[in-house]
Design a protein around this motif. Structure first.
Motif, PDB file in Angstrom:
ATOM      1  N   LEU A  17       0.833  -1.202   0.000  1.00  0.00           N
ATOM      2  CA  LEU A  17       0.000   0.000   0.000  1.00  0.00           C
ATOM      3  C   LEU A  17       0.869   1.253   0.000  1.00  0.00           C
ATOM      4  N   GLU A  24      -4.824   5.980  -5.121  1.00  0.00           N
ATOM      5  CA  GLU A  24      -4.969   4.587  -5.535  1.00  0.00           C
ATOM      6  C   GLU A  24      -5.309   3.704  -4.336  1.00  0.00           C
ATOM      7  N   SER A  25      -5.827   2.523  -4.632  1.00  0.00           N
ATOM      8  CA  SER A  25      -6.046   1.543  -3.565  1.00  0.00           C
ATOM      9  C   SER A  25      -5.956   0.139  -4.149  1.00  0.00           C
ATOM     10  N   THR A  27      -7.395  -4.018  -3.850  1.00  0.00           N
ATOM     11  CA  THR A  27      -8.402  -4.928  -3.289  1.00  0.00           C
ATOM     12  C   THR A  27      -7.699  -6.075  -2.572  1.00  0.00           C
ATOM     13  N   ASN A  50      -6.987  -2.584   9.788  1.00  0.00           N
ATOM     14  CA  ASN A  50      -8.071  -1.620   9.647  1.00  0.00           C
ATOM     15  C   ASN A  50      -8.638  -1.254  11.026  1.00  0.00           C
ATOM     16  N   VAL A  55      -4.926   1.294   8.235  1.00  0.00           N
ATOM     17  CA  VAL A  55      -5.376   1.383   6.848  1.00  0.00           C
ATOM     18  C   VAL A  55      -6.836   1.826   6.827  1.00  0.00           C
ATOM     19  N   SER A  57     -10.413   1.350   4.680  1.00  0.00           N
ATOM     20  CA  SER A  57     -11.032   0.462   3.693  1.00  0.00           C
ATOM     21  C   SER A  57     -12.274   1.124   3.110  1.00  0.00           C
ATOM     22  N   THR A  58     -12.553   0.800   1.861  1.00  0.00           N
ATOM     23  CA  THR A  58     -13.780   1.254   1.220  1.00  0.00           C
ATOM     24  C   THR A  58     -14.534   0.005   0.793  1.00  0.00           C
ATOM     25  N   GLY A  64     -11.603  -1.112  -1.701  1.00  0.00           N
ATOM     26  CA  GLY A  64     -10.222  -1.524  -1.552  1.00  0.00           C
ATOM     27  C   GLY A  64      -9.598  -0.933  -0.304  1.00  0.00           C
ATOM     28  N   TYR A  65      -8.278  -1.097  -0.209  1.00  0.00           N
ATOM     29  CA  TYR A  65      -7.553  -0.607   0.963  1.00  0.00           C
ATOM     30  C   TYR A  65      -6.508   0.422   0.562  1.00  0.00           C
ATOM     31  N   ALA A  66      -6.302   1.381   1.440  1.00  0.00           N
ATOM     32  CA  ALA A  66      -5.203   2.327   1.295  1.00  0.00           C
ATOM     33  C   ALA A  66      -4.688   2.667   2.684  1.00  0.00           C
TER      34      ALA A  66
END
Ligand code: FES
Ligand code: FES
Lengths: 167, 167
Positions: A17, A24-25, A27, A50, A55, A57-58, A64-66
DNA sequence: GGCAATCCTTACTTTTAAGTCAAGATTGCA
DNA sequence: TGCAATCTTGACTTAAAAGTAAGGATTGCC
């Protein structure tokens, strides 16, 4: 003294990440593939990270994760604290042998060793950010070597010879 | 990053032997009782330490265990190497995920971290002998604190406040 | 609204570390 | 010599960590 699977894989996922451009992210599937672990396993790790706020998450499609904050602001010590669940839950709370509490009620020669060791490791990890690890291996190695030399100055005699690092 | 049960109990058993007067020895039963662990478990640990040449055993009645060399000559790093079997058997030999070999074939940002961490811990343990641990807890703590401060000088900013140690 | 992509959560299975057991081997002593 | 105390060894059992599976919840798009 060893690094657990959770610690290592978690760190590796975060490093993926950290290499993304802003916005960007990734999955779960992408992260799992990137580390060669199962998606289920990656899911568990990312869930921990998370929950701890490292991190963001969406959900839903396009999710995805960022990283929750910039890689420069995440120190390895933060990460390890999350992934190593019961890190130093008090010496002799865990290894009490057959009794309920440790036999060494008062004076204990081991306790200071474990505590200090933990602090030394923590000190080192606090000096490294995720961002630093996105560099090339030889540069990372060199930076880390400097920390080791720095830590060992003052009491030092014999620092192990630099490995991949050219002086 | 944690200390395994074998490492901790093994160290504790050795510490008992380090407190003996020259010529004395302890039986398995005595060692087990002293740590509050089963005799079978103590037996396994002492077997490991014996095989590695850290302790000397005498069989038969009047038998027992004693240190193979003086406590001043045994560094904690020696002990940990024995009790932590697969200590750093090459990064990414162990945690390879689903594949046979690690996905990070060439450049790896994690490797230098794990290696350096290991070296830092080793450096610290090399500076402590078993003999030092036979002192009172507060004296041991003070000595260990000095090592931490020493290691952190040079790069240092924030050393955690001394705990039981009076400056 | 409906569907597909994605994350979330809990319970389960597998693997590894930790600890136990029982039979064998060595020594000292009477 | 014979016996009791002790260490030695490998196989076994149990407990903990690691990893898997399955169903639920949320979001975006048409
Ligand atoms: S308090 Fe239990 S060994 Fe130190
Ligand atoms: S070589 Fe595998 S993660 Fe570093």
């Amino acid at each position: 003294m060893k690094v657990s699977a959770q610690e290592e894989y978690g760190l590796r996922c975060l490093l993926q990440l950290a290499r993304l451009s802003p916005g960007e992210s990734l999955t779960l599937g992408q992260i799992a593939e990137g580390e060669g672990i199962s998606q289920a396993n990656a899911g568990k790790l990312m869930w921990l990270l998370n929950k701890a706020g490292l991190v963001a998450s969406t959900r839903g499609t396009k999710g995805g994760y960022a990283l929750a904050r910039s890689a420069e602001e995440i120190h390895l010590s933060d990460i390890i604290k999350v992934l190593d669940e019961d890190m130093l839950e008090g010496h002799c709370k865990s290894y009490t042998g057959l009794q309920e509490i440790c036999v060494h009620t008062g004076d204990c020669g081991i306790r200071p060793v474990l505590i200090s060791l933990h602090e030394i490791v923590q000190s080192a990890l606090e000096r490294i950010t995720l961002a630093q690890l996105t560099d090339t291996e030889s540069n990372v190695d060199q930076a880390l070597y400097q920390i080791h030399v720095g830590m060992s100055r003052g009491v030092a005699r014999d620092i192990p010879s630099p490995k991949h690092v050219r002086s």
